[in-house]
Design a protein around this motif. Structure first.
Motif, PDB file in Angstrom:
ATOM      1  N   ASN A   1      -8.030 -68.782 -28.272  1.00 19.48           N
ATOM      2  CA  ASN A   1      -9.057 -69.528 -27.611  1.00 19.48           C
ATOM      3  C   ASN A   1     -10.250 -69.021 -27.334  1.00 19.48           C
ATOM      4  O   ASN A   1     -11.431 -69.343 -26.556  1.00 19.48           O
ATOM      5  N   ALA A   2     -10.704 -67.842 -27.915  1.00 18.21           N
ATOM      6  CA  ALA A   2     -11.735 -67.227 -28.103  1.00 18.21           C
ATOM      7  C   ALA A   2     -13.002 -68.129 -28.530  1.00 18.21           C
ATOM      8  O   ALA A   2     -14.107 -67.796 -28.018  1.00 18.21           O
ATOM      9  N   ASN A   3     -12.589 -68.907 -29.272  1.00 19.09           N
ATOM     10  CA  ASN A   3     -13.897 -69.810 -29.870  1.00 19.09           C
ATOM     11  C   ASN A   3     -14.242 -70.525 -28.963  1.00 19.09           C
ATOM     12  O   ASN A   3     -15.495 -70.820 -28.801  1.00 19.09           O
ATOM     13  N   LYS A   4     -13.371 -71.449 -28.253  1.00 18.03           N
ATOM     14  CA  LYS A   4     -13.674 -72.310 -27.076  1.00 18.03           C
ATOM     15  C   LYS A   4     -14.642 -71.582 -25.740  1.00 18.03           C
ATOM     16  O   LYS A   4     -15.447 -72.145 -25.436  1.00 18.03           O
ATOM     17  N   MET A   5     -14.087 -70.035 -25.642  1.00 17.42           N
ATOM     18  CA  MET A   5     -14.591 -69.449 -24.695  1.00 17.42           C
ATOM     19  C   MET A   5     -16.112 -69.063 -24.942  1.00 17.42           C
ATOM     20  O   MET A   5     -16.922 -69.267 -24.139  1.00 17.42           O
ATOM     21  N   ALA A   6     -16.124 -68.546 -26.297  1.00 17.38           N
ATOM     22  CA  ALA A   6     -17.641 -68.213 -26.585  1.00 17.38           C
ATOM     23  C   ALA A   6     -18.535 -69.549 -26.821  1.00 17.38           C
ATOM     24  O   ALA A   6     -19.716 -69.376 -26.251  1.00 17.38           O
ATOM     25  N   ILE A   7     -17.883 -70.572 -27.289  1.00 15.97           N
ATOM     26  CA  ILE A   7     -18.901 -71.671 -27.086  1.00 15.97           C
ATOM     27  C   ILE A   7     -19.056 -72.112 -25.584  1.00 15.97           C
ATOM     28  O   ILE A   7     -20.375 -72.509 -25.328  1.00 15.97           O
ATOM     29  N   ILE A   8     -18.544 -72.140 -24.603  1.00 16.86           N
ATOM     30  CA  ILE A   8     -18.699 -72.361 -23.192  1.00 16.86           C
ATOM     31  C   ILE A   8     -19.681 -71.323 -22.883  1.00 16.86           C
ATOM     32  O   ILE A   8     -20.545 -71.778 -22.175  1.00 16.86           O
ATOM     33  N   TYR A   9     -19.522 -69.758 -23.072  1.00 17.07           N
ATOM     34  CA  TYR A   9     -20.466 -69.090 -22.764  1.00 17.07           C
ATOM     35  C   TYR A   9     -21.706 -69.348 -23.170  1.00 17.07           C
ATOM     36  O   TYR A   9     -22.601 -69.189 -22.738  1.00 17.07           O
ATOM     37  N   ILE A  10     -21.918 -69.638 -24.420  1.00 19.59           N
ATOM     38  CA  ILE A  10     -23.342 -69.607 -25.175  1.00 19.59           C
ATOM     39  C   ILE A  10     -23.807 -70.987 -24.502  1.00 19.59           C
ATOM     40  O   ILE A  10     -25.102 -70.900 -24.339  1.00 19.59           O
ATOM     41  N   ALA A  11     -23.275 -71.905 -24.381  1.00 17.05           N
ATOM     42  CA  ALA A  11     -23.655 -73.190 -23.736  1.00 17.05           C
ATOM     43  C   ALA A  11     -24.427 -72.926 -22.364  1.00 17.05           C
ATOM     44  O   ALA A  11     -25.383 -73.350 -21.868  1.00 17.05           O
ATOM     45  N   LEU A  12     -23.422 -72.290 -21.480  1.00 16.10           N
ATOM     46  CA  LEU A  12     -23.836 -71.850 -20.205  1.00 16.10           C
ATOM     47  C   LEU A  12     -24.933 -70.851 -20.048  1.00 16.10           C
ATOM     48  O   LEU A  12     -26.047 -71.233 -19.354  1.00 16.10           O
ATOM     49  N   THR A  13     -25.100 -70.252 -21.063  1.00 17.63           N
ATOM     50  CA  THR A  13     -26.326 -69.240 -21.301  1.00 17.63           C
ATOM     51  C   THR A  13     -27.652 -70.144 -21.921  1.00 17.63           C
ATOM     52  O   THR A  13     -28.692 -69.719 -20.964  1.00 17.63           O
ATOM     53  N   GLU A  14     -27.374 -71.060 -22.728  1.00 18.64           N
ATOM     54  CA  GLU A  14     -28.534 -72.018 -22.875  1.00 18.64           C
ATOM     55  C   GLU A  14     -29.065 -72.574 -21.734  1.00 18.64           C
ATOM     56  O   GLU A  14     -30.096 -72.781 -21.563  1.00 18.64           O
ATOM     57  N   CYS A  15     -28.089 -73.182 -20.938  1.00 16.33           N
ATOM     58  CA  CYS A  15     -28.407 -74.088 -19.975  1.00 16.33           C
ATOM     59  C   CYS A  15     -29.108 -73.124 -18.803  1.00 16.33           C
ATOM     60  O   CYS A  15     -30.076 -73.816 -18.074  1.00 16.33           O
ATOM     61  N   CYS A  16     -28.599 -72.027 -18.467  1.00 12.36           N
ATOM     62  CA  CYS A  16     -29.305 -71.019 -17.559  1.00 12.36           C
ATOM     63  C   CYS A  16     -30.850 -70.878 -17.992  1.00 12.36           C
ATOM     64  O   CYS A  16     -31.797 -70.988 -16.953  1.00 12.36           O
ATOM     65  N   ILE A  17     -31.050 -70.543 -19.275  1.00 10.58           N
ATOM     66  CA  ILE A  17     -32.280 -70.386 -19.941  1.00 10.58           C
ATOM     67  C   ILE A  17     -33.343 -71.803 -19.734  1.00 10.58           C
ATOM     68  O   ILE A  17     -34.394 -71.496 -19.255  1.00 10.58           O
ATOM     69  N   LEU A  18     -32.565 -72.696 -20.156  1.00  7.71           N
ATOM     70  CA  LEU A  18     -33.407 -74.287 -19.747  1.00  7.71           C
ATOM     71  C   LEU A  18     -33.580 -74.209 -18.309  1.00  7.71           C
ATOM     72  O   LEU A  18     -34.786 -74.659 -17.946  1.00  7.71           O
ATOM     73  N   LEU A  19     -32.754 -73.789 -17.418  1.00  6.68           N
ATOM     74  CA  LEU A  19     -33.027 -74.065 -15.933  1.00  6.68           C
ATOM     75  C   LEU A  19     -34.131 -73.047 -15.301  1.00  6.68           C
ATOM     76  O   LEU A  19     -35.035 -73.509 -14.873  1.00  6.68           O
ATOM     77  N   VAL A  20     -34.438 -71.829 -16.228  1.00  3.71           N
ATOM     78  CA  VAL A  20     -35.353 -71.138 -15.929  1.00  3.71           C
ATOM     79  C   VAL A  20     -36.624 -71.389 -16.543  1.00  3.71           C
ATOM     80  O   VAL A  20     -38.013 -71.514 -15.656  1.00  3.71           O
TER      81      VAL A  20
END
Length: 123
Positions: A20-39
């Protein structure tokens, strides 16, 4: 930059989550991009409000943000789930690149959320 973050997160998650590492990494990178978009969104909202520019309502802006986050999740799912991810994975194993530490991976989204909260207070 996000490819390197994805593979650094993937390598860290591979030891913990296995398949499940690929799913977790996809969720992590998407959340990181969303946080940067929020900033970025908060920065421009504060900047434009100080310049007395007419902005859409807050509800419209939040709706735009959530739709953008959905598009980011779908983009990352398509990009890192298929053949392209496997090709990038083999390329990254052959080239020596800087890996991000675990603390950097943790504090990047947290730091961007803190920065967004500070910018929100300026509104």
């Amino acid at each position: 930059m996000f490819h390197n973050l994805f593979y650094a997160a993937f390598e860290h998650f591979k030891t913990i989550y296995g398949k499940n590492a690929n799913k977790m990494a996809i969720i992590y990178i998407a959340l990181t991009e969303c946080c940067i978009l929020l900033v970025l969104g908060m920065f421009f909202a504060v900047f434009l409000s100080k310049m007395h520019v007419n902005l859409p309502s807050g509800t419209d802006l939040w709706l735009f943000y959530f739709v953008s986050c959905l598009i980011i999740f779908l983009k990352n799912w398509v990009q890192y789930s298929g053949k392209k991810r496997k090709i990038l994975n083999t390329k990254s194993k052959h080239t020596k690149q800087n890996s991000y530490g675990l603390l950097a991976l943790i504090f990047l989204p947290i730091g961007s959320l803190i920065l967004a909260a500070i910018l929100y207070q300026a509104l």
